[in-house]
Design a protein around this motif. Sequence first.
Motif, mmCIF file in Angstrom:
data_model
loop_
_atom_site.group_PDB
_atom_site.id
_atom_site.type_symbol
_atom_site.label_atom_id
_atom_site.label_comp_id
_atom_site.label_asym_id
_atom_site.label_seq_id
_atom_site.Cartn_x
_atom_site.Cartn_y
_atom_site.Cartn_z
ATOM 1 N N MET A 268 -16.201 29.477 -38.461
ATOM 2 C CA MET A 268 -15.887 29.544 -37.036
ATOM 3 C C MET A 268 -14.823 28.534 -36.671
ATOM 4 O O MET A 268 -14.788 27.432 -37.204
ATOM 5 C CB MET A 268 -17.138 29.239 -36.226
ATOM 6 C CG MET A 268 -17.752 30.452 -35.574
ATOM 7 S SD MET A 268 -18.919 29.964 -34.324
ATOM 8 C CE MET A 268 -20.069 28.991 -35.247
ATOM 9 N N LEU A 269 -13.976 28.910 -35.742
ATOM 10 C CA LEU A 269 -12.997 27.979 -35.211
ATOM 11 C C LEU A 269 -13.345 27.698 -33.760
ATOM 12 O O LEU A 269 -13.465 28.611 -32.951
ATOM 13 C CB LEU A 269 -11.592 28.573 -35.303
ATOM 14 C CG LEU A 269 -10.925 28.570 -36.666
ATOM 15 C CD1 LEU A 269 -9.545 29.186 -36.556
ATOM 16 C CD2 LEU A 269 -10.810 27.178 -37.232
ATOM 17 N N LEU A 270 -13.541 26.436 -33.444
ATOM 18 C CA LEU A 270 -13.818 26.057 -32.063
ATOM 19 C C LEU A 270 -12.588 25.368 -31.490
ATOM 20 O O LEU A 270 -12.048 24.448 -32.088
ATOM 21 C CB LEU A 270 -15.015 25.094 -32.007
ATOM 22 C CG LEU A 270 -16.370 25.648 -32.397
ATOM 23 C CD1 LEU A 270 -17.394 24.533 -32.383
ATOM 24 C CD2 LEU A 270 -16.801 26.742 -31.458
ATOM 25 N N ASN A 271 -12.160 25.870 -30.347
ATOM 26 C CA ASN A 271 -11.041 25.239 -29.668
ATOM 27 C C ASN A 271 -11.595 24.374 -28.532
ATOM 28 O O ASN A 271 -12.148 24.887 -27.576
ATOM 29 C CB ASN A 271 -10.091 26.321 -29.137
ATOM 30 C CG ASN A 271 -8.863 25.700 -28.525
ATOM 31 O OD1 ASN A 271 -8.523 24.551 -28.818
ATOM 32 N ND2 ASN A 271 -8.195 26.445 -27.672
ATOM 33 N N ILE A 272 -11.466 23.082 -28.675
ATOM 34 C CA ILE A 272 -12.042 22.168 -27.684
ATOM 35 C C ILE A 272 -10.914 21.455 -26.948
ATOM 36 O O ILE A 272 -10.065 20.799 -27.563
ATOM 37 C CB ILE A 272 -12.969 21.142 -28.366
ATOM 38 C CG1 ILE A 272 -14.055 21.878 -29.142
ATOM 39 C CG2 ILE A 272 -13.587 20.214 -27.320
ATOM 40 C CD1 ILE A 272 -14.891 20.986 -30.024
ATOM 41 N N GLU A 273 -10.909 21.617 -25.631
ATOM 42 C CA GLU A 273 -9.895 20.961 -24.812
ATOM 43 C C GLU A 273 -10.572 20.155 -23.725
ATOM 44 O O GLU A 273 -11.646 20.514 -23.256
ATOM 45 C CB GLU A 273 -8.990 22.015 -24.173
ATOM 46 C CG GLU A 273 -8.036 22.649 -25.157
ATOM 47 C CD GLU A 273 -7.289 23.809 -24.563
ATOM 48 O OE1 GLU A 273 -7.150 23.883 -23.328
ATOM 49 O OE2 GLU A 273 -6.859 24.672 -25.346
ATOM 50 N N PRO A 274 -9.935 19.076 -23.299
ATOM 51 C CA PRO A 274 -10.533 18.279 -22.230
ATOM 52 C C PRO A 274 -10.541 19.034 -20.905
ATOM 53 O O PRO A 274 -9.582 19.767 -20.601
ATOM 54 C CB PRO A 274 -9.647 17.036 -22.168
ATOM 55 C CG PRO A 274 -8.383 17.404 -22.854
ATOM 56 C CD PRO A 274 -8.694 18.493 -23.827
ATOM 57 N N PHE A 275 -11.596 18.868 -20.161
ATOM 58 C CA PHE A 275 -11.710 19.494 -18.851
ATOM 59 C C PHE A 275 -11.248 18.490 -17.792
ATOM 60 O O PHE A 275 -11.871 17.448 -17.610
ATOM 61 C CB PHE A 275 -13.166 19.915 -18.629
ATOM 62 C CG PHE A 275 -13.390 20.480 -17.254
ATOM 63 C CD1 PHE A 275 -12.773 21.659 -16.863
ATOM 64 C CD2 PHE A 275 -14.227 19.837 -16.366
ATOM 65 C CE1 PHE A 275 -12.975 22.182 -15.604
ATOM 66 C CE2 PHE A 275 -14.450 20.364 -15.105
ATOM 67 C CZ PHE A 275 -13.820 21.538 -14.721
ATOM 68 N N LYS A 276 -10.134 18.812 -17.133
ATOM 69 C CA LYS A 276 -9.566 17.880 -16.150
ATOM 70 C C LYS A 276 -9.351 18.619 -14.825
ATOM 71 O O LYS A 276 -8.256 19.132 -14.584
ATOM 72 C CB LYS A 276 -8.241 17.344 -16.663
ATOM 73 C CG LYS A 276 -8.375 16.461 -17.886
ATOM 74 C CD LYS A 276 -6.979 16.068 -18.345
ATOM 75 C CE LYS A 276 -7.019 15.186 -19.564
ATOM 76 N NZ LYS A 276 -5.663 14.980 -20.093
ATOM 77 N N PRO A 277 -10.347 18.662 -14.004
ATOM 78 C CA PRO A 277 -10.216 19.428 -12.746
ATOM 79 C C PRO A 277 -9.259 18.804 -11.751
ATOM 80 O O PRO A 277 -8.734 19.485 -10.884
ATOM 81 C CB PRO A 277 -11.638 19.459 -12.186
ATOM 82 C CG PRO A 277 -12.384 18.401 -12.909
ATOM 83 C CD PRO A 277 -11.690 18.091 -14.190
ATOM 84 N N TYR A 278 -9.002 17.513 -11.861
ATOM 85 C CA TYR A 278 -8.137 16.840 -10.867
ATOM 86 C C TYR A 278 -6.753 16.569 -11.417
ATOM 87 O O TYR A 278 -6.008 15.806 -10.860
ATOM 88 C CB TYR A 278 -8.788 15.524 -10.432
ATOM 89 C CG TYR A 278 -10.207 15.711 -9.985
ATOM 90 C CD1 TYR A 278 -10.466 16.499 -8.855
ATOM 91 C CD2 TYR A 278 -11.267 15.152 -10.685
ATOM 92 C CE1 TYR A 278 -11.777 16.703 -8.451
ATOM 93 C CE2 TYR A 278 -12.569 15.348 -10.280
ATOM 94 C CZ TYR A 278 -12.833 16.122 -9.157
ATOM 95 O OH TYR A 278 -14.109 16.319 -8.754
ATOM 96 N N ASP A 279 -6.434 17.207 -12.534
ATOM 97 C CA ASP A 279 -5.175 16.935 -13.209
ATOM 98 C C ASP A 279 -4.147 18.006 -12.859
ATOM 99 O O ASP A 279 -3.426 18.497 -13.707
ATOM 100 C CB ASP A 279 -5.422 16.875 -14.723
ATOM 101 C CG ASP A 279 -4.250 16.190 -15.434
ATOM 102 O OD1 ASP A 279 -3.519 15.449 -14.779
ATOM 103 O OD2 ASP A 279 -4.098 16.422 -16.634
ATOM 104 N N LYS A 280 -4.063 18.409 -11.592
ATOM 105 C CA LYS A 280 -3.134 19.472 -11.198
ATOM 106 C C LYS A 280 -1.783 18.883 -10.824
ATOM 107 O O LYS A 280 -1.687 17.812 -10.241
ATOM 108 C CB LYS A 280 -3.712 20.241 -10.018
ATOM 109 C CG LYS A 280 -4.737 21.248 -10.499
ATOM 110 C CD LYS A 280 -5.361 21.974 -9.327
ATOM 111 C CE LYS A 280 -6.489 22.845 -9.885
ATOM 112 N NZ LYS A 280 -7.472 23.110 -8.839
ATOM 113 N N LYS A 281 -0.746 19.688 -11.125
ATOM 114 C CA LYS A 281 0.590 19.191 -10.833
ATOM 115 C C LYS A 281 1.038 19.658 -9.438
ATOM 116 O O LYS A 281 0.702 20.740 -9.032
ATOM 117 C CB LYS A 281 1.555 19.712 -11.897
ATOM 118 C CG LYS A 281 1.480 18.838 -13.132
ATOM 119 C CD LYS A 281 2.183 19.521 -14.313
ATOM 120 C CE LYS A 281 1.710 18.875 -15.594
ATOM 121 N NZ LYS A 281 2.135 19.673 -16.752
#
Length: 61
Positions: free
Chosen positions: A48-61
Amino acid sequence: MIKKLKKSPKVAVCLRCGGHGRILGKDGSQQVCPQCEGSGRCVVSCEMLLNIEPFKPYDKK
Ligand SMILES: [Zn+2]
């Protein structure tokens, strides 16, 4: 990041034929199970390949 999960191969009873090694064909005749090729057991492994990314809800441009 990409995380790789690997399960080592395991011998298991073939689910397609239930361990008999033979299945019923379309015309009602007995056929050698294509999944285990008649042995009634299969070697099952998993990758299995798991793609894990940070969750940043306030990181909008
Ligand atoms: Zn089988």
